[in-house]
Design an enzyme around this catalytic site. Structure first.
Site, PDB file in Angstrom:
ATOM      1  N   HIS A 166       0.764  -1.246  -0.075  1.00 20.26           N
ATOM      2  CA  HIS A 166       0.223   0.096   0.129  1.00 20.26           C
ATOM      3  C   HIS A 166       0.958   1.181  -0.095  1.00 20.26           C
ATOM      4  CE1 HIS A 166      -2.502  -3.098   1.916  1.00 20.26           C
ATOM      5  NE2 HIS A 166      -3.426  -2.534   1.120  1.00 20.26           N
TER       6      HIS A 166
ATOM      7  N   ARG B 123      -3.859 -10.125   4.111  1.00 21.31           N
ATOM      8  CA  ARG B 123      -4.083 -11.502   4.556  1.00 21.31           C
ATOM      9  C   ARG B 123      -3.108 -12.478   5.087  1.00 21.31           C
ATOM     10  NH1 ARG B 123      -8.650 -10.531   0.762  1.00 21.31           N
ATOM     11  NH2 ARG B 123     -10.599 -10.492   2.002  1.00 21.31           N
TER      12      ARG B 123
HETATM   13  P1  AMP Z   1      -6.442  -4.084  -0.247  1.00 22.10           P
HETATM   14  O1  AMP Z   1      -6.363  -3.087   1.061  1.00 22.10           O
HETATM   15  O2  AMP Z   1      -5.756  -5.536  -0.090  1.00 22.10           O
HETATM   16  O3  AMP Z   1      -7.959  -3.979  -0.764  1.00 22.10           O
HETATM   17  O4  AMP Z   1      -5.612  -3.391  -1.360  1.00 22.10           O
HETATM   18  C1  AMP Z   1      -5.703  -2.074  -1.707  1.00 22.10           C
HETATM   19  C2  AMP Z   1      -4.800  -1.804  -2.693  1.00 22.10           C
HETATM   20  O5  AMP Z   1      -3.417  -2.183  -2.576  1.00 22.10           O
HETATM   21  C3  AMP Z   1      -5.182  -2.578  -4.063  1.00 22.10           C
HETATM   22  O6  AMP Z   1      -5.066  -1.661  -5.201  1.00 22.10           O
HETATM   23  C4  AMP Z   1      -4.118  -3.651  -4.140  1.00 22.10           C
HETATM   24  O7  AMP Z   1      -4.104  -4.442  -5.322  1.00 22.10           O
HETATM   25  C5  AMP Z   1      -2.956  -2.957  -3.552  1.00 22.10           C
HETATM   26  N1  AMP Z   1      -2.224  -4.021  -3.040  1.00 22.10           N
HETATM   27  C6  AMP Z   1      -2.380  -4.764  -1.970  1.00 22.10           C
HETATM   28  N2  AMP Z   1      -1.248  -5.663  -1.994  1.00 22.10           N
HETATM   29  C7  AMP Z   1      -0.263  -5.287  -2.766  1.00 22.10           C
HETATM   30  C8  AMP Z   1       0.976  -5.616  -3.135  1.00 22.10           C
HETATM   31  N3  AMP Z   1       1.742  -6.420  -2.540  1.00 22.10           N
HETATM   32  N4  AMP Z   1       1.829  -4.823  -4.159  1.00 22.10           N
HETATM   33  C9  AMP Z   1       1.178  -4.020  -4.696  1.00 22.10           C
HETATM   34  N5  AMP Z   1      -0.208  -3.578  -4.618  1.00 22.10           N
HETATM   35  C10 AMP Z   1      -1.028  -4.009  -3.635  1.00 22.10           C
END
Ligand code: AMP
Length: 291
Positions: A37, A187
């Site tokens: 993030h 996760r």
């Molecule tokens: P989430 O909080 O999991 O819904 O993710 C929020 C944003 O962060 C989404 O656009 C995800 O694709 C991005 N994101 C989550 N993990 C990663 C990662 N390891 N590398 C790049 N972007 C990520």
């Protein structure tokens, strides 16, 4: 850095930023922020002057038996990470603020959302696009950044933004990985040390297929089998290991010859977590140099 909870305050702040000539950057998240993030926030700060991070565990994108209730909620730490990475504002609404009493309207998604995670999580992408459309409505014209870790989500959001003529530029950011190749994910917090070790089968499988692809293999079944083998050895269950068109996210059958740019995506359950990962063969570097 400010934190606001009221949608009207987000709209006001973004309008005020544009009024003074600033470009708005938007990074939607569900919180439990990590270095992946932070990378999105830094990429936003390179493209925009006023970066907003949304922190909202969106109920409509979770199925009835999924982890909505236990999803980690760590707003104080999220605020610190967002600030450090260059955010000007955190928007952390309550559920009721995003889904007013009597709410009944949803974005309808199409073919891009049908296979892979769409097939295994009914209603998931409808929930994602609905909440993202609401964030776009509040933020107004902006650049919004999404991780390629959630590759199908990125493509579904690109498609929605185009189809609904939304005034938002979508930018995809490469997946951030641990040094051992595991993709960062909120996760991953669910994993025991042993499950965390087993999860390395994911970057291993993606990398084995990448190596075969680099040597010229184009048979979908052979690439899929190379990726699947290490994963099958550790997963509690596999949702999918699929090769697909990287723009339309439509899967290739095993007897297909895949093109020189092909999505390889996986989803599996391991140690109480549902983990996803992907590479675009012919475009992304393999997660591991020597699989
Ligand atoms: P989430 O909080 O999991 O819904 O993710 C929020 C944003 O962060 C989404 O656009 C995800 O694709 C991005 N994101 C989550 N993990 C990663 C990662 N390891 N590398 C790049 N972007 C990520």
């Amino acid at each position: 850095m400010d934190t606001v909870h009221d949608p009207a305050d987000l709209r006001r702040a973004c309008d005020a930023a544009r009024a003074r000539g600033a470009r708005v950057g938007l990074v939607p998240t569900m919180g439990a922020l990590h270095e992946g993030h932070a990378t999105l926030v830094r990429a936003a700060a390179e493209r925009a002057d006023f970066v907003v991070v949304t922190v909202f565990v969106n109920p409509t994108q979770f199925g009835p038996n999924e982890d909505f209730a236990r999803y980690p909620r760590t707003l104080d730490a999220d605020r610190a990470l967002a600030k450090e990475a260059g955010a000007a504002l955190v928007f952390a609404p309550e559920g009721r603020a995003m889904y007013p009493e009597g709410d009944e309207t949803r974005v309808h998604v199409g073919e891009t959302a049908a296979a892979l995670c769409g097939a295994h999580r009914p209603g998931h992408f409808e929930g994602v696009t609905t909440v993202v459309a609401k964030f776009f409505a509040l933020a107004g014209p902006c650049v919004a950044l999404f991780g390629r870790k959630d590759y199908q989500q990125l493509k579904v959001i690109e498609r929605m933004t185009r189809d609904l003529l939304l005034p938002v530029e979508i930018v995809g950011v490469p997946t951030v990985r641990e040094p051992d190749g595991l993709a960062l994910s909120s996760r991953n917090r669910y994993l025991s040390a042993a499950a965390r070790q087993s999860a390395l089968a994911i970057p291993t499988g993606l990398s084995r297929a990448s190596a075969l692809f680099a040597k010229g293999e184009r048979n979908a079944g052979a690439l899929r089998a190379a990726c699947r083998e290490p994963i099958a050895a550790v997963a509690d269950s596999i949702d999918y290991v699929e090769l697909a068109d990287p723009d339309r996210v439509t899967p290739f059958p095993d007897d297909a010859r895949v093109p020189d740019r092909t999505l390889l995506a996986v989803a599996l359950r391991l140690g109480g977590a549902r983990l996803i990962d992907n590479v675009v063969l012919g475009e992304d570097r393999a997660p591991l140099e020597v699989p």
